[in-house]
Scaffold this motif. Structure first.
Motif, PDB file in Angstrom:
ATOM      1  N   LEU A 123      34.725  -2.265  32.937  1.00  8.78           N
ATOM      2  CA  LEU A 123      35.189  -0.997  33.236  1.00  8.78           C
ATOM      3  C   LEU A 123      35.733  -0.851  34.631  1.00  8.78           C
ATOM      4  CD1 LEU A 123      35.165   2.108  32.602  1.00  8.78           C
ATOM      5  CD2 LEU A 123      32.618   2.400  32.892  1.00  8.78           C
ATOM      6  N   ILE A 124      36.705  -0.185  34.759  1.00  4.81           N
ATOM      7  CA  ILE A 124      37.405  -0.186  36.404  1.00  4.81           C
ATOM      8  C   ILE A 124      37.847   1.403  36.705  1.00  4.81           C
ATOM      9  CG2 ILE A 124      39.633  -0.606  37.725  1.00  4.81           C
ATOM     10  CD1 ILE A 124      39.324  -3.513  36.080  1.00  4.81           C
ATOM     11  N   VAL A 125      37.688   1.683  37.745  1.00  2.00           N
ATOM     12  CA  VAL A 125      38.034   3.202  38.255  1.00  2.00           C
ATOM     13  C   VAL A 125      38.828   3.036  39.281  1.00  2.00           C
ATOM     14  CG1 VAL A 125      36.145   3.204  40.102  1.00  2.00           C
ATOM     15  CG2 VAL A 125      37.103   5.194  38.898  1.00  2.00           C
ATOM     16  N   TRP A 141      27.336   5.755  33.535  1.00  2.00           N
ATOM     17  CA  TRP A 141      26.045   5.447  32.614  1.00  2.00           C
ATOM     18  C   TRP A 141      26.517   4.981  30.986  1.00  2.00           C
ATOM     19  CZ3 TRP A 141      27.868  10.181  34.152  1.00  2.00           C
ATOM     20  CH2 TRP A 141      28.169  11.176  33.058  1.00  2.00           C
ATOM     21  N   LYS A 142      25.994   4.297  30.413  1.00  2.00           N
ATOM     22  CA  LYS A 142      26.128   4.034  29.036  1.00  2.00           C
ATOM     23  C   LYS A 142      25.709   5.261  28.194  1.00  2.00           C
ATOM     24  CE  LYS A 142      23.945   0.982  26.652  1.00  2.00           C
ATOM     25  NZ  LYS A 142      23.401  -0.479  25.788  1.00  2.00           N
ATOM     26  N   LYS A 143      26.411   5.541  27.316  1.00  2.00           N
ATOM     27  CA  LYS A 143      26.205   6.787  26.530  1.00  2.00           C
ATOM     28  C   LYS A 143      25.324   6.172  25.245  1.00  2.00           C
ATOM     29  CE  LYS A 143      28.614  10.779  25.010  1.00  2.00           C
ATOM     30  NZ  LYS A 143      29.992  11.197  24.651  1.00  2.00           N
ATOM     31  N   SER A 144      23.944   6.205  25.498  1.00  3.03           N
ATOM     32  CA  SER A 144      22.992   5.774  24.590  1.00  3.03           C
ATOM     33  C   SER A 144      21.664   6.454  25.026  1.00  3.03           C
ATOM     34  CB  SER A 144      22.953   4.412  24.550  1.00  3.03           C
ATOM     35  OG  SER A 144      22.119   3.995  25.690  1.00  3.03           O
ATOM     36  N   TYR A 172      31.038   4.405  27.739  1.00  4.06           N
ATOM     37  CA  TYR A 172      30.459   4.368  28.922  1.00  4.06           C
ATOM     38  C   TYR A 172      31.128   5.625  29.363  1.00  4.06           C
ATOM     39  CZ  TYR A 172      28.378   0.000  28.913  1.00  4.06           C
ATOM     40  OH  TYR A 172      27.740  -1.234  28.701  1.00  4.06           O
ATOM     41  N   CYS A 173      30.408   6.590  30.411  1.00  7.65           N
ATOM     42  CA  CYS A 173      30.839   7.645  30.942  1.00  7.65           C
ATOM     43  C   CYS A 173      31.022   7.526  32.533  1.00  7.65           C
ATOM     44  CB  CYS A 173      30.222   8.704  30.339  1.00  7.65           C
ATOM     45  SG  CYS A 173      30.358   9.232  28.647  1.00  7.65           S
ATOM     46  N   CYS A 194      35.023   9.317  29.455  1.00 12.36           N
ATOM     47  CA  CYS A 194      34.235   8.468  28.755  1.00 12.36           C
ATOM     48  C   CYS A 194      35.176   7.418  28.070  1.00 12.36           C
ATOM     49  CB  CYS A 194      33.246   9.084  27.658  1.00 12.36           C
ATOM     50  SG  CYS A 194      31.923  10.051  28.192  1.00 12.36           S
ATOM     51  N   ILE A 195      34.670   6.250  27.829  1.00  9.44           N
ATOM     52  CA  ILE A 195      35.637   5.132  27.149  1.00  9.44           C
ATOM     53  C   ILE A 195      34.609   4.406  26.751  1.00  9.44           C
ATOM     54  CG2 ILE A 195      35.379   3.467  29.279  1.00  9.44           C
ATOM     55  CD1 ILE A 195      38.604   3.294  29.018  1.00  9.44           C
ATOM     56  N   ARG A 196      35.398   3.711  25.642  1.00 13.08           N
ATOM     57  CA  ARG A 196      34.806   2.762  24.591  1.00 13.08           C
ATOM     58  C   ARG A 196      34.952   1.312  24.803  1.00 13.08           C
ATOM     59  NH1 ARG A 196      31.010   3.719  20.424  1.00 13.08           N
ATOM     60  NH2 ARG A 196      31.569   5.878  20.400  1.00 13.08           N
TER      61      ARG A 196
END
Lengths: 204, 153
Positions: A123-125, A141-144, A172-173, A194-196
């Protein structure tokens, strides 16, 4: 012919967003003529210690537009005053000054434009380059259920920053705010994105 | 360690001074004299006394040095204005820090600061001011070494 009495340029004010400071005023109109303007400034030091002393602005000693980028003049976190006069040939108007002094710690800070990218499971920003004063506080954060928020400071915009290696299929968000250390302020957080991550099977 | 955490733009101050350093130091006709005497004053300061020494030296520059130098070149005026106003901001922040954290001066530190003032007062005012301006790189690097941005402390 009768000498034109040049009025002092009215409505002087500073508009500041993300540490870019623009001084504006209303134009002085003389039909058929081009009126020029000259800008000078005083910081808190000049005002208290050498009050008669004004300093020529870096970029606006003789300009024809009623606007001046004073970002390079405002170089300390103290209150500044500006003055502008109109010039027509050999004639100059009186100086006009700010109604309220300006301190760069009042600049408007907008939330940052952000791009999140997945490179495989990474995951890159990336943030826009907002200049040397800007850092970015990133929360992700991980969406869970009962997942934990993680934090990272990105020191400059315009470059890719690796946040985390994602678990297959997880979402992840990310959200972020700008931080400007020298005025000890930060912007509001931007919109959460968010991205999966791909599923494990997808990669085989 | 009683350091005062202050947000300051030391990089910009150093860049401002670098831009005018050659012109300012060229005006100093007493090259073999020092006012800051850094090795006897600044470089011997313990970290707990940094706050007090910084406050006194910046006050000295604001009250005496910048004031006693008249500059006609706008480029140099702008460079000095950046530093003078930044010093004012830091001194104001140190004043607040003083009231909160007892940034008081031990006798030893006060006497080191007095040495700087004595050196200054032994010279003619304008010559002393231009020399002190020329020594700003020494002071700025000392400040830079002693004050870390908050994020990294």
């Amino acid at each position: 012919d009768e000498a034109v009495i040049l009025p002092a340029p009215p409505d002087l004010s500073v508009h500041s967003t993300n540490m870019k400071h623009i001084l504006t005023w209303s134009p002085v109109i003389v039909p058929g003529e081009t009126v020029n303007y000259s800008v000078e400034y005083q910081g808190e030091y000049e005002r208290y210690y050498t009050s008669s002393h004004w300093i020529p602005s870096s970029w606006c000693s003789s300009i024809s537009t009623p606007e001046c980028n004073v970002t390079d003049d405002i170089t300390a976190t103290v209150a500044y005053n500006f003055r502008v006069k109109a010039i027509l040939g050999t004639q100059s108007s009186a100086w006009s000054t700010l109604k309220e002094l300006f301190n760069r710690n009042s600049t408007v800070l907008t939330s940052p434009r952000m791009k999140i990218i997945k490179d495989g499971y990474h995951l890159i920003v990336e943030f826009e380059d907002m200049g040397p004063y800007f850092e970015f506080n990133v929360t992700y954060w991980k969406k869970s259920p009962n997942s934990q928020e993680l934090y990272k400071i990105v020191r400059e915009g315009g470059s890719l920053e690796h946040l985390v290696t994602m678990e297959a299929g997880a979402e992840y968000c990310v959200k972020a705010q700008t931080v400007v250390e020298i005025i000890e302020r930060s912007s509001a957080f931007n919109q959460v994105e968010c991205i999966r991550a791909q599923d494990e099977s997808h990669l085989l | 360690l009683r350091r005062c955490l202050i947000s300051m733009d030391i990089h910009h101050m150093e860049k401002s001074f670098q831009g005018i350093k050659t012109a300012v130091q060229a005006k100093d006709s007493f090259q073999n004299i020092t006012i800051l005497s850094a090795s006897e004053t600044l470089y011997n300061i313990t970290s707990s006394d940094v706050c007090c020494m910084t406050k006194d030296v910046l006050q000295f520059y604001v009250d005496k040095v910048f004031r006693n130098h008249e500059e006609s070149d706008p480029r140099i005026q702008r460079g000095l204005s950046t530093i003078a106003n930044s010093f004012l901001h830091i001194r104001n922040a140190l004043e607040q820090c003083r009231s909160q954290k007892n940034c008081y001066c031990r006798k030893e530190t006060t006497s080191k600061f007095q040495l700087i003032v004595r050196n200054y007062e032994q010279m003619e005012v304008k010559a002393a001011a231009i020399k002190s301006l020329g020594e700003l790189d020494i002071l700025l690097s000392w400040i830079s070494r002693n004050y870390q941005p908050k994020a990294t402390t």
